[in-house]
Design an enzyme around this catalytic site. Structure first.
Site, PDB file in Angstrom:
ATOM      1  N   ASP A  24       4.210   5.563  -4.144  1.00  0.00           N
ATOM      2  CA  ASP A  24       2.929   5.901  -4.784  1.00  0.00           C
ATOM      3  C   ASP A  24       2.085   4.672  -5.095  1.00  0.00           C
ATOM      4  O   ASP A  24       1.357   4.633  -6.089  1.00  0.00           O
ATOM      5  CB  ASP A  24       3.156   6.714  -6.077  1.00  0.00           C
ATOM      6  N   LYS A  27      -0.611   3.612  -0.549  1.00  0.00           N
ATOM      7  CA  LYS A  27      -0.553   3.205   0.868  1.00  0.00           C
ATOM      8  C   LYS A  27      -1.525   4.013   1.718  1.00  0.00           C
ATOM      9  O   LYS A  27      -2.130   3.496   2.648  1.00  0.00           O
ATOM     10  CB  LYS A  27       0.875   3.408   1.417  1.00  0.00           C
ATOM     11  N   GLY A  51       3.906  11.488  -0.071  1.00  0.00           N
ATOM     12  CA  GLY A  51       2.618  12.120  -0.366  1.00  0.00           C
ATOM     13  C   GLY A  51       1.562  11.036  -0.326  1.00  0.00           C
ATOM     14  O   GLY A  51       1.485  10.211  -1.228  1.00  0.00           O
ATOM     15  N   HIS A  52       0.798  10.995   0.738  1.00  0.00           N
ATOM     16  CA  HIS A  52      -0.194   9.939   0.887  1.00  0.00           C
ATOM     17  C   HIS A  52      -1.588  10.517   0.651  1.00  0.00           C
ATOM     18  O   HIS A  52      -2.053  11.363   1.395  1.00  0.00           O
ATOM     19  CB  HIS A  52      -0.081   9.294   2.274  1.00  0.00           C
ATOM     20  N   GLN A 235       7.559   6.173   0.776  1.00  0.00           N
ATOM     21  CA  GLN A 235       8.282   5.802  -0.454  1.00  0.00           C
ATOM     22  C   GLN A 235       8.033   4.313  -0.740  1.00  0.00           C
ATOM     23  O   GLN A 235       6.967   3.825  -0.426  1.00  0.00           O
ATOM     24  CB  GLN A 235       9.782   6.129  -0.369  1.00  0.00           C
TER      25      GLN A 235
HETATM   26  P1  IMP Z   1      14.158  12.440  -2.100  1.00  0.00           P
HETATM   27  O1  IMP Z   1      13.499  11.435  -1.217  1.00  0.00           O
HETATM   28  O2  IMP Z   1      13.419  13.756  -2.140  1.00  0.00           O
HETATM   29  O3  IMP Z   1      15.615  12.601  -1.804  1.00  0.00           O
HETATM   30  O4  IMP Z   1      14.089  11.887  -3.609  1.00  0.00           O
HETATM   31  C1  IMP Z   1      14.816  10.739  -4.009  1.00  0.00           C
HETATM   32  C2  IMP Z   1      13.979   9.875  -4.953  1.00  0.00           C
HETATM   33  O5  IMP Z   1      12.886   9.328  -4.244  1.00  0.00           O
HETATM   34  C3  IMP Z   1      13.372  10.646  -6.132  1.00  0.00           C
HETATM   35  O6  IMP Z   1      13.322   9.777  -7.241  1.00  0.00           O
HETATM   36  C4  IMP Z   1      11.964  10.955  -5.660  1.00  0.00           C
HETATM   37  O7  IMP Z   1      11.067  11.147  -6.730  1.00  0.00           O
HETATM   38  C5  IMP Z   1      11.663   9.669  -4.900  1.00  0.00           C
HETATM   39  N1  IMP Z   1      10.644   9.852  -3.869  1.00  0.00           N
HETATM   40  C6  IMP Z   1      10.775  10.408  -2.650  1.00  0.00           C
HETATM   41  N2  IMP Z   1       9.618  10.343  -1.980  1.00  0.00           N
HETATM   42  C7  IMP Z   1       8.737   9.708  -2.773  1.00  0.00           C
HETATM   43  C8  IMP Z   1       7.384   9.304  -2.602  1.00  0.00           C
HETATM   44  O8  IMP Z   1       6.756   9.488  -1.562  1.00  0.00           O
HETATM   45  N3  IMP Z   1       6.821   8.666  -3.671  1.00  0.00           N
HETATM   46  C9  IMP Z   1       7.506   8.387  -4.803  1.00  0.00           C
HETATM   47  N4  IMP Z   1       8.762   8.732  -5.003  1.00  0.00           N
HETATM   48  C10 IMP Z   1       9.383   9.392  -3.985  1.00  0.00           C
END
Ligand code: IMP
Length: 428
Positions: A24, A27, A51-52, A235
């Site tokens: 977040d 990007k 989520g971009h 991420q």
């Molecule tokens: P997962 O990727 O859904 O398995 O989540 C694992 C961790 O990564 C959690 O803390 C999510 O909130 C975090 N996470 C996954 N994708 C994003 C993203 O695009 N932005 C911020 N945090 C993310």
């Protein structure tokens, strides 16, 4: 295409954008902004957990799976083999983009080697989190972790498997048996039906077929033709499965090391590594966050920065910039430069803290050591040049450069493409 080693071919430039915190960082906006320099944008890891957010001419769009270059019609978007793919989500995102008047025809390609996310991955993800209770990771519940587990266990169904239907269905049934056993007997929840699993895959095959391409080969051919590309990380560095705050991480490698394996090109084909860093820090989900603020200042950052997860809508935890962690991330990713985003969110703060080190407290907790800098009066919102910034804001940026030993190339001062200060062209 034959490569002539005697001729001095002009190579395209491959620029990597990596989030340096817990995701977040903003990007999406920067990829969209830099896309005017390239003919391609590539995703190499993660899935629709990302989520971009893009704001173009005041209109907000959130992309989860499709690379953020898609709004530029001359650009090809590519999804590399390192991405885990939910076909229903891919096609619903495609429909949304098309409904807004942007054609994706002939400009979105998917690797045949992407592992598919199936409904049992989503159920496993959610049920496991429920079972973990207070120890939950705080995942996005999109099935990302279980899909990567299947890939590593060598039982995943890949995009290419859709084209051998009898074998696909046979393996799907075996996988379903295996996962339903865990869902029912261990996680005590209803099994996923064969029909639901089939419905999330085969009906999309014909629409997907024209998009399938060897992404590695496509990328090298483009580079040899002198075309440039952006590699869009999802991420952030601190959510990396190996180098992040394990076990509170995502299930892929989010750092630059993942690019070669995640889209099939050699590391020497990458030219510039831009780290995207929010002017403060946020985190969604559980896990350590040394500079987290629990007071009014934290709440102020959350409100001013509109810090709600773009995938799950969850409020993001907020805190000061952690330059100590950033320095390590810069080294891990061989960062060439930094892009500081959301500087305008710090408007109006009397003082700004930046973490320069960690110390261990007596109870063994990690505590940040801070430098305190003066805030600024007025607003930097929408500033387009360094001269538009108050001295205190310039001072803050300079301090970040000195603490990390990396120069700043871009500063973002608002959500729109126009609200940007460009100090150095990363494609030059
Ligand atoms: P997962 O990727 O859904 O398995 O989540 C694992 C961790 O990564 C959690 O803390 C999510 O909130 C975090 N996470 C996954 N994708 C994003 C993203 O695009 N932005 C911020 N945090 C993310």
């Amino acid at each position: 295409m034959e490569y002539d080693f005697r001729k001095k071919n002009i190579m395209g430039k491959n620029v990597v954008l990596i989030g340096t915190q817990w995701g977040d960082e903003g990007k999406g906006k920067i990829v969209d902004l830099l896309t005017r320099n390239v003919s391609g944008v590539v995703r190499f890891q993660g899935g629709h957990n990302a989520g971009h957010t893009l704001v173009v001419e005041g209109k907000k769009r959130v992309l989860h799976l499709i690379p953020s270059g898609i709004l530029h019609e001359a650009v090809t978007c590519m999804i590399g083999n390192g991405v885990v793919l939910s076909l229903p989500d891919l096609f619903s995102e495609i429909s949304e983009i098309q409904d807004s008047g942007v054609s994706i025809s002939g400009r979105l390609f998917v690797s045949p080697n992407c592992a598919l996310i199936l409904p049992y991955h989503v159920e496993l993800d959610k049920a496991r989190e429920r079972k973990l209770g207070k120890q939950k990771i705080g995942t996005t519940g999109r099935g990302i972790g279980p899909a990567y587990e299947d890939k590593i266990s060598r039982r995943a169904l890949l995009v290419r498997d859709l084209f051998d239907e009898p074998s696909f269905l046979e393996r799907l049934e075996l996988n379903l048996d295996y996962h339903n056993f865990v869902l029912e007997k261990y996680l005590e929840c209803p099994p996923v039906s064969y029909g639901a699993a089939v419905d999330s895959t085969l009906p999309y095959r014909d629409k997907l077929e024209p998009m399938i391409k060897d992404i590695g080969r496509e990328l090298s051919e483009r580079r040899n033709r002198g075309e440039s590309a952006i590699f869009e990380g999802a991420q952030g560095a601190l959510l990396d499965i190996d180098h992040g705050t394990y076990p509170f991480v995502t299930s892929s490698n989010t750092n630059v090391g993942a690019i070669s394996s995640g889209c099939g090109i050699g590391p020497r084909s990458l030219d510039y590594f831009l780290g995207i860093t929010k002017a403060y820090t946020t985190r969604v989900g559980e896990g350590p966050f040394p500079t987290e603020l629990f007071d009014a200042e934290g709440k102020h950052l959350a409100v001013a920065g509109n810090e709600f997860g773009s995938t799950t809508g969850r409020p993001r935890r907020c805190g000061w910039l952690d330059a100590h962690a950033l320095k390590e991330v810069a080294q891990l990713n061989s960062l060439s430069g930094l892009c500081i985003t959301k500087l305008d969110v710090l408007d109006g703060l009397e003082k700004i803290l930046v973490c320069v080190d960690y110390k261990k407290s007596l109870n063994g907790n990690t505590e940040p050591v801070y430098d305190e800098l003066p805030g600024w009066e007025g607003s930097v919102s929408g500033a387009k040049s360094m001269d538009d910034l108050p001295a205190e804001a310039r001072n803050y940026l300079e301090r970040i450069e000195n603490l990390c030993g990396i120069k700043i190339d871009i500063v973002s001062t608002g959500p729109d493409r126009e609200n940007t200060i460009i100090l150095h062209n990363v494609f030059s």
